[in-house]
Every structure is written in C-alpha cells, then in structure tokens.
Design an enzyme around this catalytic site. Sequence first.
Site, PDB file in Angstrom:
ATOM      1  N   PRO A   9       8.607   9.409  21.569  1.00  0.00           N
ATOM      2  CA  PRO A   9       7.290  10.689  21.500  1.00  0.00           C
ATOM      3  C   PRO A   9       8.024  11.819  22.665  1.00  0.00           C
ATOM      4  O   PRO A   9       8.533  11.173  23.537  1.00  0.00           O
ATOM      5  CB  PRO A   9       6.143  10.100  21.717  1.00  0.00           C
ATOM      6  CG  PRO A   9       6.285   8.999  22.302  1.00  0.00           C
ATOM      7  CD  PRO A   9       7.649   8.627  21.693  1.00  0.00           C
ATOM      8  N   ASN A  10       8.011  12.596  21.958  1.00  0.00           N
ATOM      9  CA  ASN A  10       8.109  14.088  23.164  1.00  0.00           C
ATOM     10  C   ASN A  10       9.878  14.490  23.423  1.00  0.00           C
ATOM     11  O   ASN A  10      10.031  15.457  23.961  1.00  0.00           O
ATOM     12  CB  ASN A  10       7.491  13.857  24.292  1.00  0.00           C
ATOM     13  CG  ASN A  10       5.732  14.318  23.798  1.00  0.00           C
ATOM     14  OD1 ASN A  10       5.966  14.848  23.367  1.00  0.00           O
ATOM     15  ND2 ASN A  10       5.205  13.317  24.914  1.00  0.00           N
ATOM     16  N   ARG A  17      11.281  20.496  27.726  1.00  0.00           N
ATOM     17  CA  ARG A  17      10.076  20.233  28.680  1.00  0.00           C
ATOM     18  C   ARG A  17      10.242  18.940  29.927  1.00  0.00           C
ATOM     19  O   ARG A  17      11.497  18.812  29.821  1.00  0.00           O
ATOM     20  CB  ARG A  17       9.590  19.048  27.711  1.00  0.00           C
ATOM     21  CG  ARG A  17      10.519  17.418  27.827  1.00  0.00           C
ATOM     22  CD  ARG A  17       9.510  16.899  26.678  1.00  0.00           C
ATOM     23  NE  ARG A  17       8.874  15.834  28.028  1.00  0.00           N
ATOM     24  CZ  ARG A  17       8.252  14.740  27.364  1.00  0.00           C
ATOM     25  NH1 ARG A  17       9.557  14.108  27.578  1.00  0.00           N
ATOM     26  NH2 ARG A  17       7.540  13.548  28.330  1.00  0.00           N
ATOM     27  N   TYR A  22      14.022  16.007  32.568  1.00  0.00           N
ATOM     28  CA  TYR A  22      14.897  15.626  31.739  1.00  0.00           C
ATOM     29  C   TYR A  22      16.596  16.425  31.305  1.00  0.00           C
ATOM     30  O   TYR A  22      17.680  16.091  30.011  1.00  0.00           O
ATOM     31  CB  TYR A  22      14.328  15.424  30.501  1.00  0.00           C
ATOM     32  CG  TYR A  22      13.460  14.650  30.842  1.00  0.00           C
ATOM     33  CD1 TYR A  22      13.351  13.057  30.406  1.00  0.00           C
ATOM     34  CD2 TYR A  22      11.873  15.021  31.186  1.00  0.00           C
ATOM     35  CE1 TYR A  22      12.160  12.437  30.249  1.00  0.00           C
ATOM     36  CE2 TYR A  22      11.126  14.000  30.491  1.00  0.00           C
ATOM     37  CZ  TYR A  22      10.899  12.954  30.402  1.00  0.00           C
ATOM     38  OH  TYR A  22       9.682  11.593  30.365  1.00  0.00           O
ATOM     39  N   ASN A  71      15.000   4.907  22.794  1.00  0.00           N
ATOM     40  CA  ASN A  71      14.328   5.393  23.803  1.00  0.00           C
ATOM     41  C   ASN A  71      12.972   5.664  22.787  1.00  0.00           C
ATOM     42  O   ASN A  71      12.574   6.756  22.566  1.00  0.00           O
ATOM     43  CB  ASN A  71      14.672   7.191  24.305  1.00  0.00           C
ATOM     44  CG  ASN A  71      14.030   7.242  25.551  1.00  0.00           C
ATOM     45  OD1 ASN A  71      13.073   6.854  25.731  1.00  0.00           O
ATOM     46  ND2 ASN A  71      14.837   8.004  26.262  1.00  0.00           N
ATOM     47  N   ALA A  74       6.937   7.242  26.002  1.00  0.00           N
ATOM     48  CA  ALA A  74       5.763   6.923  26.426  1.00  0.00           C
ATOM     49  C   ALA A  74       5.405   5.396  25.844  1.00  0.00           C
ATOM     50  O   ALA A  74       4.542   4.717  26.255  1.00  0.00           O
ATOM     51  CB  ALA A  74       4.901   7.864  26.235  1.00  0.00           C
ATOM     52  N   GLU A  95      17.955  -1.097  25.049  1.00  0.00           N
ATOM     53  CA  GLU A  95      16.610   0.482  25.667  1.00  0.00           C
ATOM     54  C   GLU A  95      17.078   1.260  26.529  1.00  0.00           C
ATOM     55  O   GLU A  95      17.955   0.575  27.872  1.00  0.00           O
ATOM     56  CB  GLU A  95      15.619  -0.616  26.504  1.00  0.00           C
ATOM     57  CG  GLU A  95      14.768   0.005  26.958  1.00  0.00           C
ATOM     58  CD  GLU A  95      13.481  -0.625  27.692  1.00  0.00           C
ATOM     59  OE1 GLU A  95      12.781  -0.099  28.430  1.00  0.00           O
ATOM     60  OE2 GLU A  95      12.899  -1.944  27.944  1.00  0.00           O
ATOM     61  N   HIS A  97      16.405   5.207  28.627  1.00  0.00           N
ATOM     62  CA  HIS A  97      15.824   6.136  29.534  1.00  0.00           C
ATOM     63  C   HIS A  97      16.247   6.744  29.826  1.00  0.00           C
ATOM     64  O   HIS A  97      17.459   6.875  30.720  1.00  0.00           O
ATOM     65  CB  HIS A  97      14.621   5.259  30.334  1.00  0.00           C
ATOM     66  CG  HIS A  97      13.709   4.574  29.722  1.00  0.00           C
ATOM     67  ND1 HIS A  97      12.673   4.846  28.868  1.00  0.00           N
ATOM     68  CD2 HIS A  97      13.574   2.508  29.552  1.00  0.00           C
ATOM     69  CE1 HIS A  97      12.143   4.002  28.203  1.00  0.00           C
ATOM     70  NE2 HIS A  97      12.313   2.254  28.889  1.00  0.00           N
ATOM     71  N   ARG A 104       8.764   6.644  39.172  1.00  0.00           N
ATOM     72  CA  ARG A 104       7.761   7.441  38.299  1.00  0.00           C
ATOM     73  C   ARG A 104       7.005   7.021  38.308  1.00  0.00           C
ATOM     74  O   ARG A 104       7.016   5.584  39.328  1.00  0.00           O
ATOM     75  CB  ARG A 104       8.704   8.134  37.150  1.00  0.00           C
ATOM     76  CG  ARG A 104       9.554   8.063  37.480  1.00  0.00           C
ATOM     77  CD  ARG A 104       9.756   9.640  36.001  1.00  0.00           C
ATOM     78  NE  ARG A 104       9.103  10.369  35.397  1.00  0.00           N
ATOM     79  CZ  ARG A 104       8.758  10.621  34.290  1.00  0.00           C
ATOM     80  NH1 ARG A 104       9.679   9.935  32.901  1.00  0.00           N
ATOM     81  NH2 ARG A 104       7.998  11.676  33.838  1.00  0.00           N
TER      82      ARG A 104
END
Length: 138
Positions: A9-10, A17, A22, A71, A74, A95, A97, A104
């Site tokens: 998502p996103n 964003r 990012y 990735n 969330a 995985e 990120h 974070r």
Amino acid sequence: MRIIIINGPNLNLLGKRETDIYGDLSFNEFFQALQEEYPQVQLSSYQSNIEGELIDKLHEVGFDCDGIILNAAAYTHTSIGLGDAVKAISCPVVEVHISNTMQREEFRHQSYISSGARGVILGFGMQSYELALQSFLK
C-alpha cells in the site's frame, strides 16, 4: 532468471508522498532504470493497496519464479496473512523497506514477513530493491 517485485500500500505514490523519507523518484522511473541495468533478468513488478490481492499475487507467482522482492509497506507490521503466504510458497522472498523502519515509530519495528523471508534489507532508499536483486544473482 525471473524475479518479481511486489509492492504494498501507498507505494504507488513514491516520488510524491513524504519525499523526505522516500525520495522524489517514482517507482516506475526506478524500475525502468533497474531493468536497463539488469537485462539478463526477467524483471516484473506488481503493486496493490489491497492485502488480499497481495496474498493472491504471492500464491500466483510463489511456485514459478526464481525470487520475490517484497515491500509489504504498512502490511509488514499488521498482516499475519501476508506472513503466512510468504511461508506457504516455495520461492525465496527478500523483504525490502526503503526507510530504516527501526529508526521510525515503534510499531514499525515488528514484521510479520521477516520470519518467512530469506533476508531483510532496509534503510537504503530505492537501492534496497537493487540490493535484494543482487542477492538473487550471487
């Protein structure tokens, strides 16, 4: 070699964003450059904001390709279903990120994906994807 990048998502908003986290490069721009740099790899990508669609894609490709770069965004921190899907398939998963999730918010320190992944790469910006790709080529 067939590798697929699956984004959650996103991530369709990369380049727009939270550019301080990012960056300002869209995923499509990055992906085109990656394809040009690794012409020997049959590289594809998939993105969805919907958890079930991500699970369906893992089921679809998880027995046929040589590697998955995931990735889950969330959903990494919330989806037991995605974690179970990674464990259910035979294709190795790395995985990824973009940000260093350990720097974070505390809820981002938990991953339901990691226990089923071959490895985890985080915090290197978009280069995290390339590092994951290189891990399959070694």
